[in-house]
Design an enzyme around this catalytic site. Structure first.
Site, PDB file in Angstrom:
ATOM      1  N   GLY A  68      24.678   4.363  13.611  1.00  0.00           N
ATOM      2  CA  GLY A  68      23.919   2.915  13.828  1.00  0.00           C
ATOM      3  C   GLY A  68      22.593   2.688  13.815  1.00  0.00           C
ATOM      4  NE  ARG A 100      22.557  -5.081  19.573  1.00  0.00           N
ATOM      5  CZ  ARG A 100      23.814  -5.005  19.902  1.00  0.00           C
ATOM      6  NH1 ARG A 100      24.180  -5.744  20.459  1.00  0.00           N
ATOM      7  NH2 ARG A 100      24.684  -4.619  18.973  1.00  0.00           N
ATOM      8  CD  GLN A 107      27.462   4.253   7.385  1.00  0.00           C
ATOM      9  OE1 GLN A 107      27.363   4.643   8.393  1.00  0.00           O
ATOM     10  NE2 GLN A 107      27.939   3.020   7.029  1.00  0.00           N
ATOM     11  CG  ASP A 136      28.139   1.886  20.133  1.00  0.00           C
ATOM     12  OD1 ASP A 136      29.443   2.009  19.966  1.00  0.00           O
ATOM     13  OD2 ASP A 136      27.614   0.876  19.764  1.00  0.00           O
ATOM     14  CE  LYS A 176       3.551  31.438  38.745  1.00  0.00           C
ATOM     15  NZ  LYS A 176       2.591  31.933  37.957  1.00  0.00           N
ATOM     16  CB  ALA A 197      -2.360  26.073  58.176  1.00  0.00           C
TER      17      ALA A 197
HETATM   18  C1  UD1 Z   1      31.921  -2.997  17.044  1.00  0.00           C
HETATM   19  C2  UD1 Z   1      33.182  -3.740  16.763  1.00  0.00           C
HETATM   20  C3  UD1 Z   1      33.615  -4.808  17.588  1.00  0.00           C
HETATM   21  C4  UD1 Z   1      33.895  -4.016  18.944  1.00  0.00           C
HETATM   22  C5  UD1 Z   1      32.572  -3.385  19.275  1.00  0.00           C
HETATM   23  C6  UD1 Z   1      33.010  -2.580  20.424  1.00  0.00           C
HETATM   24  C7  UD1 Z   1      33.028  -3.853  14.071  1.00  0.00           C
HETATM   25  C8  UD1 Z   1      32.610  -4.558  12.914  1.00  0.00           C
HETATM   26  N1  UD1 Z   1      32.802  -4.482  15.336  1.00  0.00           N
HETATM   27  O1  UD1 Z   1      30.766  -3.894  17.265  1.00  0.00           O
HETATM   28  O2  UD1 Z   1      34.755  -5.420  17.282  1.00  0.00           O
HETATM   29  O3  UD1 Z   1      34.120  -5.042  19.879  1.00  0.00           O
HETATM   30  O4  UD1 Z   1      32.109  -2.496  18.381  1.00  0.00           O
HETATM   31  O5  UD1 Z   1      31.892  -1.830  21.004  1.00  0.00           O
HETATM   32  O6  UD1 Z   1      33.424  -2.627  14.106  1.00  0.00           O
HETATM   33  N2  UD1 Z   1      28.046   2.487  12.658  1.00  0.00           N
HETATM   34  C9  UD1 Z   1      27.986   3.157  11.762  1.00  0.00           C
HETATM   35  N3  UD1 Z   1      27.607   2.685  10.594  1.00  0.00           N
HETATM   36  C10 UD1 Z   1      27.366   1.560  10.424  1.00  0.00           C
HETATM   37  C11 UD1 Z   1      27.740   0.629  11.338  1.00  0.00           C
HETATM   38  C12 UD1 Z   1      27.853   1.069  12.807  1.00  0.00           C
HETATM   39  O7  UD1 Z   1      28.254   4.512  12.051  1.00  0.00           O
HETATM   40  O8  UD1 Z   1      27.211   1.276   9.266  1.00  0.00           O
HETATM   41  C13 UD1 Z   1      28.442   3.028  14.001  1.00  0.00           C
HETATM   42  C14 UD1 Z   1      27.390   2.498  15.196  1.00  0.00           C
HETATM   43  O9  UD1 Z   1      26.529   3.805  15.579  1.00  0.00           O
HETATM   44  C15 UD1 Z   1      28.289   2.318  16.721  1.00  0.00           C
HETATM   45  C16 UD1 Z   1      29.481   1.878  16.215  1.00  0.00           C
HETATM   46  O10 UD1 Z   1      29.735   2.276  14.529  1.00  0.00           O
HETATM   47  O11 UD1 Z   1      28.431   3.739  17.184  1.00  0.00           O
HETATM   48  C17 UD1 Z   1      29.672   0.525  16.321  1.00  0.00           C
HETATM   49  O12 UD1 Z   1      28.495  -0.300  15.641  1.00  0.00           O
HETATM   50  P1  UD1 Z   1      27.870  -1.309  16.011  1.00  0.00           P
HETATM   51  O13 UD1 Z   1      26.955  -1.761  15.308  1.00  0.00           O
HETATM   52  O14 UD1 Z   1      27.379  -0.852  17.589  1.00  0.00           O
HETATM   53  O15 UD1 Z   1      29.126  -2.522  16.409  1.00  0.00           O
HETATM   54  P2  UD1 Z   1      29.472  -3.677  17.332  1.00  0.00           P
HETATM   55  O16 UD1 Z   1      28.531  -4.948  16.922  1.00  0.00           O
HETATM   56  O17 UD1 Z   1      29.020  -3.142  18.765  1.00  0.00           O
HETATM   57 CA    CA Z   2      28.207  -1.214  19.630  1.00  0.00          CA
END
Ligand code: UD1
Ligand code: CA
Length: 466
Positions: free
Chosen positions: A16, A20, A78, A107, A354, A383
């Site tokens: 990800g 945020r 990726q 996450d 130390k 002291a």
């Molecule tokens: C995602 C789910 C949502 C779910 C939520 C649970 C999707 C589309 N949505 O949303 O339905 O309720 O998690 O917490 O899956 N990541 C990658 N590569 C990418 C995008 C994301 O490895 O291109 C990884 C991120 O690091 C993260 C996880 O996938 O660990 C989820 O991605 P994130 O963007 O946080 O998805 P959410 O919007 O939280």
């Molecule tokens: Ca997430």
């Protein structure tokens, strides 16, 4: 080993952008109770004894691979962050068709091993398993869509949901178990016609339904299974939830924590019987506490071994130290790395120690600095005593033999040896070894000046003469 688990490959999505978090640190490297988020998940994944664990990471995630290089995982890059479906697609080349992929989200780190085992056990081989949960606060999460018979047929993301769909409280945890052969045929069919222009893994849900493949939703009953870390607020929330869990586990094992909400463990703690820990104690690294010990409020301990019957009073900071039985430390003591305290040592307030060894029954009760020193038994350190261990370039050793008495405000300039039962006069600056059983004083003598006139009286007298 369970065959079912043998043919499961785990895929952890950790690529990800952490938008945020507003940080250059990849989200999955933030610690939770002292352990990086991804490492927590890896520990749980390991417990499943799956065939392989793949971790999908991105360009900026090289730090992630480096920090977790000890783990036996297959790292898959990726190249562009095009969504969770695209992330899983990167692993396809390496997956066997007769395997099932257990997808975990980097996450969502606190999912329990038991829940994952349950998901695997409740999903027949040729079907799809999906972990869902009910929550009163579904904001930001994907919602599970069900038809009028209660059959699940899709997942809609918050950003794509209608107002009515936003009211659904059954959410997608992200965790799912999908036969690799289905991923191989369906992932390339994903489209990115959605609010985020991403290839959503969650769209597999609807595709499966269209292809007549059964989806078994497994309902998680544990909140920590699906809590995710998307921003600092959620990170702090998860931290507290996890801390409380660990604290309560310790309490079940007999630890007396005066307030489990005000306790922070960021490493490993072992404790014997009758240990009391007061509020706001922080534990890092490996700490072990013997029986019948009391740790006062606001104490920080990192890599400390504590014997039986030890009292550590409020606001003490102790690192990489061995404390033997019966010692009393603090309040406001600072004990730095490399210190060994023998039984019944007393280190009082505003004393810094130390890299020193302090013998049985020795006391340094108030104010002072003891650095690079070897101190014998039953020594009394007055002291304000300071060891001047550093000349700006080198460090030198101070040795104080058994039963010596160091008067207050002594300055010991090493290398120097205070021999057995030496008695050092208060305020002395000691630069040479002192003899046994003798009083050594090294300060200028006190003088009372005869016929001395205070400056004020002097001026008055001169004026009278004018
Ligand atoms: C995602 C789910 C949502 C779910 C939520 C649970 C999707 C589309 N949505 O949303 O339905 O309720 O998690 O917490 O899956 N990541 C990658 N590569 C990418 C995008 C994301 O490895 O291109 C990884 C991120 O690091 C993260 C996880 O996938 O660990 C989820 O991605 P994130 O963007 O946080 O998805 P959410 O919007 O939280
Ligand atoms: Ca997430």
């Amino acid at each position: 080993m369970d065959n079912k688990i043998m043919n499961v490959s785990i895929i952890i999505l950790a690529a990800g952008e952490s938008k945020r978090m507003h940080s250059t640190t990849p989200k999955v490297l933030y610690p939770l109770a002292g352990v990086p988020i991804l490492e927590r998940l890896l520990r749980t994944a390991k417990m499943l004894e799956a065939s392989e664990i793949y971790v999908v990471y991105n360009e900026r995630g090289n730090q992630v691979c480096e920090s977790l290089e000890d783990y036996d995982v297959i790292w898959v890059k990726q190249p562009r962050l095009l969504g969770t479906g695209h992330a899983v697609m990167q692993t396809l080349d390496q997956l066997s068709d007769d395997h099932r992929a257990l997808v975990l989200y980097g996450d969502v780190p606190l999912v329990s091993h038991e829940t994952l085992k349950q998901l695997i056990a409740q999903t027949p081989e040729d079907t799809i398993g999906w972990l869902t949960a009910y929550t009163t606060d579904p904001f930001g999460l994907g919602r599970i869509l069900r038809d009028k018979y209660g059959e699940p047929h899709g997942i809609v993301e918050e950003k794509d949901a209608t107002d009515a769909q936003k009211k659904i409280s059954e959410i997608n945890t992200g965790i799912c178990l999908i036969p690799v052969k289905y991923l191989r045929s369906w992932l390339p069919r994903l489209e990115n016609k959605n609010a985020q222009k991403e290839y959503y893994l969650t769209d597999i849900f609807a595709i499966a339904r269209q292809n007549g493949v059964k989806i078994n939703t497994v309902l998680s009953q544990i909140e920590t299974d699906f809590l995710s870390v998307n921003d600092h607020i959620q990170l702090a929330y998860l931290e507290r939830v996890l801390q409380k869990q660990i604290a309560e586990q310790y309490m079940r094992e007999g630890l007396r924590l005066l307030d489990p909400n005000r306790f922070d463990i960021r490493g490993y703690l072992t404790f014997a019987q009758d240990v009391t820990i007061d509020i706001n104690v922080v534990i890092e690294g490996e700490v072990s506490i013997g029986s019948n010990c009391y740790i006062g409020p606001n104490v920080y301990l990192r890599d400390v071994i504590i014997g039986n019957d030890v009292e550590i009073r409020a606001n003490s900071v102790i690192e990489d130290t061995v404390i033997s039985r019966g010692c009393v430390i603090g309040p406001f003591a600072r004990i730095r790395p490399g210190t060994r305290l023998k039984p019944n040592v007393k280190i009082g307030n505003f004393v810094e120690v130390k890299k020193s060894e302090i013998g049985e029954g020795t006391k340094a009760s108030h104010l002072g600095y003891i650095g690079d020193a070897t101190i014998g038994k039953y020594v009394n350190i007055g002291a304000g005593t300071v060891t001047c261990n550093y000349d700006g370039v080198n460090k030198y050793q101070t040795v104080i033999d058994d039963e010596a008495f160091i008067g207050s405000n002594a300055t010991l300039v090493p290398p120097v040896r205070i021999q057995k039962e030496s008695y050092i006069g208060a305020g002395s600056t000691i630069t040479e070894d002192t003899p046994e059983k003798k009083l050594t004083i090294a300060r200028s003598r006190q003088v009372a000046v005869e016929n001395w006139i205070a400056p004020k009286q002097k001026v008055k007298k001169e004026q009278e003469c004018e």
